[in-house]
Design an enzyme around this catalytic site. Structure first.
Site, short mmCIF file in Angstrom:
data_model
loop_
_atom_site.label_atom_id
_atom_site.label_comp_id
_atom_site.label_asym_id
_atom_site.label_seq_id
_atom_site.Cartn_x
_atom_site.Cartn_y
_atom_site.Cartn_z
N ARG A 80 -9.18 -0.13 -2.27
CA ARG A 80 -8.03 -1.04 -2.38
C ARG A 80 -8.45 -2.49 -2.15
O ARG A 80 -7.95 -3.39 -2.82
CB ARG A 80 -6.94 -0.62 -1.38
N LYS A 183 -3.23 -6.39 -1.50
CA LYS A 183 -2.99 -6.65 -0.08
C LYS A 183 -3.55 -8.03 0.24
O LYS A 183 -4.68 -8.16 0.71
CB LYS A 183 -3.64 -5.55 0.77
N GLU A 219 10.19 -1.84 -1.62
CA GLU A 219 9.49 -1.55 -0.35
C GLU A 219 10.38 -1.83 0.85
O GLU A 219 11.39 -2.52 0.75
CB GLU A 219 8.25 -2.45 -0.22
C1 LIG Z 1 -0.56 -2.37 4.05
C2 LIG Z 1 0.75 -2.27 3.41
C3 LIG Z 1 1.44 -1.04 3.27
C4 LIG Z 1 0.94 0.25 3.90
O1 LIG Z 1 -0.27 0.70 3.40
P1 LIG Z 1 -1.13 1.75 4.24
O2 LIG Z 1 -2.36 1.91 3.44
O3 LIG Z 1 -0.34 3.00 4.30
O4 LIG Z 1 -1.34 1.16 5.58
C5 LIG Z 1 2.63 -1.02 2.57
N1 LIG Z 1 3.15 -2.15 2.04
C6 LIG Z 1 2.54 -3.34 2.16
C7 LIG Z 1 3.16 -4.54 1.55
C8 LIG Z 1 1.33 -3.43 2.83
O5 LIG Z 1 0.72 -4.62 2.95
#
Ligand SMILES: *Cc1c(COP(=O)(O)O)cnc(C)c1O
Length: 339
Positions: A80, A183, A219
């Site tokens: 990722r 991210k 989300e």
């Molecule tokens: C990090 C994050 C998540 C959760 O991802 P995980 O890999 O399960 O920790 C979900 N939404 C957003 C916007 C994020 O930045």
């Protein structure tokens, strides 16, 4: 050091002994370097400061029932981060180097991994930034990859519990064809005002709808959404949500528990039909949703009348935690043990 009260740790920053760094220069990554400094010496024209060339990850190390340290799905975080780097034109850190750096920084800070049974864990924060000077809008030619770790307390202080969320249509977190799937810091900056507003109104986070039509679920704050009904785990399909590794894992475990799994558009009205709902991510694993208030429409979708989490949320939560703590067999090869 003996003064850390593992049970009452917050989700905050505590200085640990070492961090790991790696520089990208002249088209290649250098060797991993160990640092004891908490600071970076950065050029004031670095692209991370002006044009948001910054991506990060979040994962955890746990002390298992057998005393061994386990890291959950490290290879997924490596992939990722590479995708986030590609998304904002930064040099990608190779998966091999990422994994080596994570294992090394955890090992070196082993004394900060909370004991089994405390509910606490060692949070691992990798980040990658553009560091070379640039004034025109262009990607940097030099990058820095850093990983620090910090012990964090149990997410649910008073036990596994539900919280309320709120729909606020006047804010978007990410555009449909924007950077929501990466991210990166920019998405977080874009969410701060809405997040504060939700918090001031007494909610734990904003429940985002799709930015274009405001018809479908996107989300919940910085976590993915899932709803449960008719023995089915349903999670949104969208071009602006971050692919959560927790969500991906929960889909596998839901199937193992004999549930059906659907990844599709979820119209906001469908919330009325879910028996349970939750937000998921590394921080909480699952944060069960008590209710979602739609203030614009003067509606409320309630999933828990007395505030207790639903049975399926609890089952999924316990299952993933058991794998992370080595209490249950690691059937899917999700765990890396720090030797
Ligand atoms: C990090 C994050 C998540 C959760 O991802 P995980 O890999 O399960 O920790 C979900 N939404 C957003 C916007 C994020 O930045």
């Amino acid at each position: 050091m003996n003064t850390i009260d593992w049970k009452n740790l917050a989700f905050g920053y505590i200085k640990t002994d070492y961090n790991i760094r790696c520089s990208y220069k002249d088209g290649k990554w250098g060797d991993l370097e160990v640092s004891e400094s908490e600071y970076l010496n950065l050029h004031m024209a670095a692209t991370c400061l002006h044009y948001g060339q910054e991506a990060f990850e979040g994962l955890k190390a746990f002390r298992g029932v057998d005393g061994k340290i386990r890291i959950f799905r490290l290879d997924e975080n490596a992939k990722r981060l590479a995708s986030s780097c590609k998304g904002i034109m930064m040099a990608e850190i190779p998966a091999q180097k990422f994994q080596e750096a994570v294992l090394k920084v955890v090992k070196m800070n082993e004394r900060f991994v909370p004991p089994y049974g405390s509910g606490a864990s060692l949070y691992i924060r990798p980040l990658l930034i553009g560091t070379s000077a640039q004034v025109g809008v262009k990607p940097a030619s030099e990058y820095e990859f850093i990983i620090f770790v910090t012990p964090v307390g149990p997410y649910f202080k008073g036990g596994f519990n539900t919280t309320p969320f709120v729909i606020l249509r006047e804010y978007d977190r990410a555009a449909p064809l924007g950077t929501g799937t990466y991210k990166i810091g920019g998405n977080y900056a874009a969410s701060l005002v809405a997040g504060q507003r939700a918090y001031d109104l007494g909610y734990s986070a904003v429940f985002y709808l799709d930015a274009k039509e405001k018809k479908y679920i996107d989300e919940c704050g910085a976590a993915n959404f899932f709803g449960i009904k008719n023995n089915t785990y349903i999670t949104p399909k969208s071009t602006s949500i971050l692919p959560s590794i927790t969500n991906k894992s929960l889909m596998v475990l839901a199937e193992e528990l004999g549930m059906k799994v659907e990844r599709r558009h979820i119209p906001v009205e469908e919330l009325a039909t879910f028996e349970e709902a939750g937000a998921c991510g590394t921080a909480a694993v699952i944060s069960p949703i008590q209710r979602i208030d739609d203030l614009d429409e003067n509606k409320s979708y309630v999933f828990s009348k007395d505030g207790t989490p639903g049975a399926i949320c609890e089952k999924l939560y316990n299952k993933i935690r058991a794998i992370q703590l080595g209490e249950e067999e690691d059937k899917y090869g999700w765990i890396t043990i720090v030797e």
